[in-house]
Design a protein around this motif. Sequence first.
Motif, PDB file in Angstrom:
ATOM      1  N   VAL A 150       0.835  -1.192   0.000  1.00 20.71           N
ATOM      2  CA  VAL A 150       0.000   0.000   0.000  1.00 20.71           C
ATOM      3  C   VAL A 150       0.877   1.252   0.000  1.00 20.71           C
ATOM      4  N   ALA A 151       0.361   2.316  -0.620  1.00 23.92           N
ATOM      5  CA  ALA A 151       1.004   3.628  -0.563  1.00 23.92           C
ATOM      6  C   ALA A 151       0.036   4.579   0.119  1.00 23.92           C
ATOM      7  N   VAL A 152       0.553   5.420   1.012  1.00 22.50           N
ATOM      8  CA  VAL A 152      -0.297   6.367   1.725  1.00 22.50           C
ATOM      9  C   VAL A 152       0.252   7.781   1.583  1.00 22.50           C
ATOM     10  N   LYS A 153      -0.676   8.723   1.627  1.00 14.62           N
ATOM     11  CA  LYS A 153      -0.320  10.138   1.633  1.00 14.62           C
ATOM     12  C   LYS A 153      -0.868  10.728   2.924  1.00 14.62           C
ATOM     13  N   MET A 154      -0.072  11.556   3.570  1.00 17.53           N
ATOM     14  CA  MET A 154      -0.514  12.232   4.791  1.00 17.53           C
ATOM     15  C   MET A 154      -0.301  13.730   4.626  1.00 17.53           C
ATOM     16  N   PHE A 155      -1.221  14.503   5.205  1.00 19.50           N
ATOM     17  CA  PHE A 155      -1.113  15.957   5.205  1.00 19.50           C
ATOM     18  C   PHE A 155      -1.173  16.491   6.627  1.00 19.50           C
ATOM     19  N   TYR A 156      -0.700  17.712   6.768  1.00 11.86           N
ATOM     20  CA  TYR A 156      -0.671  18.466   8.029  1.00 11.86           C
ATOM     21  C   TYR A 156       0.363  17.882   8.978  1.00 11.86           C
ATOM     22  N   VAL A 157       1.516  17.516   8.376  1.00 10.42           N
ATOM     23  CA  VAL A 157       2.643  16.959   9.115  1.00 10.42           C
ATOM     24  C   VAL A 157       3.904  17.704   8.688  1.00 10.42           C
ATOM     25  N   ASP A 158       4.654  18.200   9.657  1.00  6.83           N
ATOM     26  CA  ASP A 158       5.971  18.769   9.393  1.00  6.83           C
ATOM     27  C   ASP A 158       6.942  17.591   9.387  1.00  6.83           C
ATOM     28  N   VAL A 159       7.275  17.111   8.192  1.00 10.30           N
ATOM     29  CA  VAL A 159       8.005  15.860   8.005  1.00 10.30           C
ATOM     30  C   VAL A 159       9.503  16.054   8.182  1.00 10.30           C
ATOM     31  N   THR A 160      10.124  15.152   8.951  1.00  7.71           N
ATOM     32  CA  THR A 160      11.578  15.211   9.157  1.00  7.71           C
ATOM     33  C   THR A 160      12.324  14.286   8.203  1.00  7.71           C
ATOM     34  N   GLU A 161      11.633  13.318   7.615  1.00  4.83           N
ATOM     35  CA  GLU A 161      12.266  12.385   6.678  1.00  4.83           C
ATOM     36  C   GLU A 161      12.354  13.027   5.288  1.00  4.83           C
ATOM     37  N   ARG A 162      13.184  12.473   4.431  1.00  2.72           N
ATOM     38  CA  ARG A 162      13.381  13.001   3.083  1.00  2.72           C
ATOM     39  C   ARG A 162      13.127  11.915   2.052  1.00  2.72           C
ATOM     40  N   PRO A 163      12.853  12.295   0.792  1.00  2.00           N
ATOM     41  CA  PRO A 163      12.634  11.293  -0.255  1.00  2.00           C
ATOM     42  C   PRO A 163      13.802  10.309  -0.313  1.00  2.00           C
ATOM     43  N   GLY A 164      13.447   9.029  -0.416  1.00  2.00           N
ATOM     44  CA  GLY A 164      14.437   7.953  -0.449  1.00  2.00           C
ATOM     45  C   GLY A 164      14.647   7.302   0.903  1.00  2.00           C
ATOM     46  N   ASP A 165      14.281   7.987   1.993  1.00  2.00           N
ATOM     47  CA  ASP A 165      14.454   7.416   3.329  1.00  2.00           C
ATOM     48  C   ASP A 165      13.496   6.244   3.540  1.00  2.00           C
ATOM     49  N   ARG A 166      13.988   5.200   4.189  1.00  2.00           N
ATOM     50  CA  ARG A 166      13.142   4.074   4.579  1.00  2.00           C
ATOM     51  C   ARG A 166      12.589   4.370   5.971  1.00  2.00           C
ATOM     52  N   VAL A 167      11.301   4.097   6.160  1.00  2.00           N
ATOM     53  CA  VAL A 167      10.654   4.313   7.452  1.00  2.00           C
ATOM     54  C   VAL A 167       9.953   3.034   7.887  1.00  2.00           C
ATOM     55  N   GLU A 168       9.940   2.809   9.173  1.00  2.00           N
ATOM     56  CA  GLU A 168       9.265   1.653   9.739  1.00  2.00           C
ATOM     57  C   GLU A 168       7.917   2.079  10.299  1.00  2.00           C
ATOM     58  N   GLN A 169       6.945   1.193  10.239  1.00  2.00           N
ATOM     59  CA  GLN A 169       5.641   1.466  10.832  1.00  2.00           C
ATOM     60  C   GLN A 169       5.842   1.796  12.309  1.00  2.00           C
ATOM     61  N   GLY A 170       5.261   2.920  12.737  1.00  2.00           N
ATOM     62  CA  GLY A 170       5.380   3.343  14.128  1.00  2.00           C
ATOM     63  C   GLY A 170       6.569   4.250  14.411  1.00  2.00           C
ATOM     64  N   GLU A 171       7.446   4.449  13.419  1.00  2.00           N
ATOM     65  CA  GLU A 171       8.605   5.327  13.578  1.00  2.00           C
ATOM     66  C   GLU A 171       8.172   6.786  13.455  1.00  2.00           C
ATOM     67  N   VAL A 172       8.675   7.633  14.328  1.00  2.00           N
ATOM     68  CA  VAL A 172       8.359   9.055  14.264  1.00  2.00           C
ATOM     69  C   VAL A 172       8.940   9.634  12.979  1.00  2.00           C
ATOM     70  N   ILE A 173       8.079  10.313  12.202  1.00  2.00           N
ATOM     71  CA  ILE A 173       8.521  10.899  10.932  1.00  2.00           C
ATOM     72  C   ILE A 173       8.282  12.408  10.879  1.00  2.00           C
ATOM     73  N   GLY A 174       7.730  12.974  11.954  1.00  2.00           N
ATOM     74  CA  GLY A 174       7.495  14.415  11.962  1.00  2.00           C
ATOM     75  C   GLY A 174       6.598  14.820  13.113  1.00  2.00           C
ATOM     76  N   THR A 175       6.103  16.050  13.020  1.00  2.00           N
ATOM     77  CA  THR A 175       5.199  16.579  14.043  1.00  2.00           C
ATOM     78  C   THR A 175       3.927  17.099  13.390  1.00  2.00           C
ATOM     79  N   ALA A 176       2.850  17.051  14.151  1.00  2.00           N
ATOM     80  CA  ALA A 176       1.544  17.481  13.648  1.00  2.00           C
ATOM     81  C   ALA A 176       1.484  19.004  13.550  1.00  2.00           C
ATOM     82  N   GLN A 177       0.949  19.473  12.430  1.00  2.00           N
ATOM     83  CA  GLN A 177       0.707  20.897  12.231  1.00  2.00           C
ATOM     84  C   GLN A 177      -0.713  21.230  12.703  1.00  2.00           C
TER      85      GLN A 177
END
Length: 151
Positions: A94-121
Motif C-alpha cells: 500500500v502507498a499512503v499520503k498524509m497531510f498536516y505533518v511537518d516531516v523530518t524524513e526526506r525522499p528515499g528514506d526508509r521508514v518503519e511502521q510506528g517510527e516518528v517521521i514528523g510533528t503534527a501541524q
Amino acid sequence: MTDNRMHSHAEHGNERENDMEKIIISPTGKCMRSDAAGAGFYGASRGGRIHEGMDFLCEPGQDVVSPITGRVIRLARPYAQGPYSGVLIQGDKVAVKMFYVDVTERPGDRVEQGEVIGTAQDITQRYNHPDMQPHVHLQIEHADPALFMGE
C-alpha cells in the motif's frame, strides 16, 4: 485422516482481517475526528465532493508516526500556498499520503511502521471554523488488490 492444513473460509477471513489491521496504523495514536466542521471518515461529505481519506485527531506539535513500513517517495503539499505539508510513503502492499505533518524524513528514506517521521501541524488555523479539531489527514493512494480478495 485429518489434514491439519485445511481451514474454513471463516478462519481465513479472520487471518486476513488480522493481517489488514497490521498494514496501516493511526499516525497519531488517536481515533478519527468527528466535529461540527465535518466527519473525518472516508466518504464523508465535503460539500460537492467526498472526503478521500481519514482524519486522525492530534495535538499540534505532537509526534506523528509512519502508518506503514516503506520508503518516502516525495514530500507533498495539500495547498498551493501556506505552511502545510505532508508526505507520500510507498510500502510493499500500500502507498499512503498524509497531510498536516511537518516531516523530518526526506525522499528515499526508509521508514518503519510506528517510527516518528514528523510533528503534527495545526490545520485549524487555515479554516475559520471554531469547532474544527486538529487532525492529521491520511489517505490510501494505491493498494494491492489482493488485500481485498476473499480467497
